[in-house]
Enzyme design. Structure first.
Site, mmCIF file in Angstrom:
data_model
loop_
_atom_site.group_PDB
_atom_site.id
_atom_site.type_symbol
_atom_site.label_atom_id
_atom_site.label_comp_id
_atom_site.label_asym_id
_atom_site.label_seq_id
_atom_site.Cartn_x
_atom_site.Cartn_y
_atom_site.Cartn_z
ATOM 1 N N SER A 57 -3.226 -3.830 0.025
ATOM 2 C CA SER A 57 -2.005 -4.512 0.462
ATOM 3 C C SER A 57 -2.277 -5.971 0.789
ATOM 4 O O SER A 57 -3.375 -6.318 1.249
ATOM 5 C CB SER A 57 -1.469 -3.794 1.700
ATOM 6 O OG SER A 57 -0.309 -4.439 2.173
ATOM 7 N N GLY A 58 -1.282 -6.831 0.588
ATOM 8 C CA GLY A 58 -1.449 -8.258 0.836
ATOM 9 C C GLY A 58 -1.318 -8.666 2.293
ATOM 10 O O GLY A 58 -2.048 -9.520 2.784
ATOM 11 N N CYS A 79 4.484 6.053 25.408
ATOM 12 C CA CYS A 79 4.225 5.388 26.670
ATOM 13 C C CYS A 79 5.494 5.196 27.457
ATOM 14 O O CYS A 79 5.522 5.340 28.669
ATOM 15 C CB CYS A 79 3.535 4.064 26.446
ATOM 16 S SG CYS A 79 1.816 4.317 26.085
ATOM 17 N N ALA A 138 0.821 -1.212 0.000
ATOM 18 C CA ALA A 138 0.000 0.000 0.000
ATOM 19 C C ALA A 138 0.857 1.265 0.000
ATOM 20 O O ALA A 138 0.485 2.276 -0.600
ATOM 21 C CB ALA A 138 -0.949 -0.002 1.196
ATOM 22 N N THR A 139 2.010 1.219 0.648
ATOM 23 C CA THR A 139 2.874 2.409 0.672
ATOM 24 C C THR A 139 3.284 2.787 -0.754
ATOM 25 O O THR A 139 3.176 3.951 -1.156
ATOM 26 C CB THR A 139 4.139 2.136 1.515
ATOM 27 O OG1 THR A 139 3.726 1.804 2.840
ATOM 28 C CG2 THR A 139 5.053 3.350 1.552
ATOM 29 N N GLN A 181 -6.863 -1.029 4.974
ATOM 30 C CA GLN A 181 -7.560 -1.614 6.124
ATOM 31 C C GLN A 181 -8.953 -2.128 5.791
ATOM 32 O O GLN A 181 -9.593 -2.745 6.645
ATOM 33 C CB GLN A 181 -7.671 -0.586 7.264
ATOM 34 C CG GLN A 181 -6.351 -0.231 7.917
ATOM 35 C CD GLN A 181 -5.735 -1.386 8.717
ATOM 36 O OE1 GLN A 181 -6.378 -2.411 8.990
ATOM 37 N NE2 GLN A 181 -4.481 -1.230 9.089
ATOM 38 N N THR A 219 10.886 -6.913 -12.186
ATOM 39 C CA THR A 219 10.378 -8.249 -12.473
ATOM 40 C C THR A 219 9.205 -8.556 -11.551
ATOM 41 O O THR A 219 9.288 -8.332 -10.339
ATOM 42 C CB THR A 219 11.480 -9.311 -12.275
ATOM 43 O OG1 THR A 219 12.561 -8.975 -13.150
ATOM 44 C CG2 THR A 219 10.984 -10.710 -12.566
HETATM 45 C C1 LIG Z 1 -0.561 -0.965 6.608
HETATM 46 C C2 LIG Z 1 -1.059 0.243 5.948
HETATM 47 C C3 LIG Z 1 -0.318 0.870 4.936
HETATM 48 C C4 LIG Z 1 1.034 0.369 4.514
HETATM 49 O O1 LIG Z 1 0.892 -0.797 3.766
HETATM 50 P P1 LIG Z 1 2.176 -1.611 3.267
HETATM 51 O O2 LIG Z 1 1.592 -2.641 2.365
HETATM 52 O O3 LIG Z 1 2.793 -2.187 4.486
HETATM 53 O O4 LIG Z 1 3.065 -0.662 2.560
HETATM 54 C C5 LIG Z 1 -0.836 1.982 4.349
HETATM 55 N N1 LIG Z 1 -2.029 2.485 4.718
HETATM 56 C C6 LIG Z 1 -2.776 1.915 5.670
HETATM 57 C C7 LIG Z 1 -4.097 2.489 6.024
HETATM 58 C C8 LIG Z 1 -2.307 0.783 6.326
HETATM 59 O O5 LIG Z 1 -3.038 0.229 7.291
#
Ligand SMILES: *Cc1c(COP(=O)(O)O)cnc(C)c1O
Length: 368
Positions: free
Chosen positions: A197-198, A316, A69-70, A177, A237
């Site tokens: 994301s996987g 914390c 996702a990043t 999420q 790749t």
């Molecule tokens: C975990 C998360 C990401 C990052 O995802 P990756 O696949 O680890 O790069 C981005 N956005 C949200 C909302 C996430 O929960």
């Protein structure tokens, strides 16, 4: 060790591991190669692309595989920004996005773009009205996440997408999420670009995807230039085993009912403790964000750190660490942030674990 941090990452399911294995060891050809073995790998990738597209009501050709996702967020936001900078340089997002979105936006600000960070209300909801107010004639992109990773709150992205559609502004959502957990149809929700994301859905780390509506007509600049893979939008790749694992994870998910049960058990067992729920009622059941009165957070996080994996989302142990930007944005002060925890449940969460964690919380209360 009790793991209650499934919103941060999940284990790879055994069946996902099995689905991936032959693509590591036996069918390892480069999917871009034109020989038989290469074509076999390419076919597996195209099948996965179709499964992912079907899940969200898209065309397979609109899915680009990335490392997660990043990277998808980078491609979506930087890609649209760079390709459309002659049209305008204004971007809208929220102040409670995932850290990576904020980092991308801060980078673009240094590069001459302007970003409006829409604030949520006290329940962590981004109101469409506020996004509407932020729209300018030079706005080239709006990016608002679907489900908040700290609160579990579901954002009204259908309405936000609708008003972007109205103004001809591409709408991106970070759905890391929600993908695989909520029903998503990119047409119904008015989404133009979506990051997934996987490893948040029991697939491997290092694989994700970006959905891009009308991909061939969309002005978007690649972030990773390469040898033409993914229609030139993402070089490198292709990771056949990870892509197959991603697909397998999506096919195998069946934890929705279990999570609901675990969630109610937790609420029942914590009912004698004075807690405040953070976030809105409209949330996913696998994420729970609570502020606990009289919590000795030092005890919970330091004394028990070898027994539980939970997210403090705030300072914390060290005074130099800032409280979470999400908790700040919904109005929690430092003291409340320090007594706040995020629990996220998963497929392996058991009643015994819930009993143990609620007992640990109870023994971590200060008694005046
Ligand atoms: C975990 C998360 C990401 C990052 O995802 P990756 O696949 O680890 O790069 C981005 N956005 C949200 C909302 C996430 O929960």
């Amino acid at each position: 060790m009790i793991y209650l941090d499934f919103a941060a990452s999940t284990p790879v399911l055994p069946e996902v591991m099995e689905a991936m294995r032959p693509w590591f060891t036996d069918f390892y050809a480069n999917p871009s190669s034109s020989h038989q073995m290469g074509r076999q790998a390419a076919e597996a990738i195209e099948q996965a692309r179709t499964t992912i597209a079907d899940e969200i009501g898209a065309y397979p050709s609109e899915i680009i595989f990335t490392s997660g996702a990043t990277e998808s967020n980078n491609l979506a936001i930087k890609g649209i920004a760079w390709a459309n900078r002659e049209k305008g340089r204004h971007i809208i997002t929220s102040s409670i996005e995932h850290k990576c979105i904020l980092a991308i936006c801060h980078y673009l600000e240094r590069e001459g773009f302007e970003v409006t960070y829409v604030d949520p209300d006290q329940e962590g909801v981004i109101h469409p009205e506020k996004v509407k107010e932020a729209i300018r004639s030079d706005t080239i992109l709006a990016s608002i996440h679907h489900v908040n990773n700290e609160l579990g709150t579901i954002q009204p992205i259908e309405q936000i997408g609708a008003l972007c559609l109205d103004r001809g502004i591409p709408f991106h959502t970070d759905a890391a999420q929600s993908f695989g957990k909520l029903d998503i149809d990119v047409d119904d929700l008015n989404i133009d670009l979506m990051s997934v994301s996987g490893h948040k859905i029991y697939g491997p780390k290092g694989i994700g995807a970006l959905y891009i509506r009308n991909i061939r007509e969309t002005r978007i600049t690649p972030v990773i230039h390469g040898a033409g893979q993914e229609i030139g939008l993402r070089g490198g790749t292709m990771a056949t085993p990870l892509i197959v694992g991603f697909e397998s994870a999506l096919r195998n998910r069946n934890d929705r009912e279990h999570i609901n049960t675990i969630y109610s058990i937790f609420l029942e067992k914590i009912s004698s403790v004075d807690i405040t729920h953070n976030g809105s009622q409209k949330k996913i059941p696998n994420i729970l964000n609570i502020t606990i009165s009289n919590l000795d957070s030092n005890k919970l996080f330091n004394e028990y750190k070898n027994h539980v994996s939970i997210s403090s989302t705030s300072a914390c142990s060290s005074a130099s660490v800032e409280p979470s930007h999400v908790l700040k944005a919904i109005g929690l002060n430092r003291n409340a942030s320090e007594r706040t925890i995020r629990l996220s449940f998963g497929i392996q969460s058991s009643t015994e674990e819930i009993t143990t964690i609620t007992n640990l919380i109870k023994t971590s209360l200060k008694h005046e």
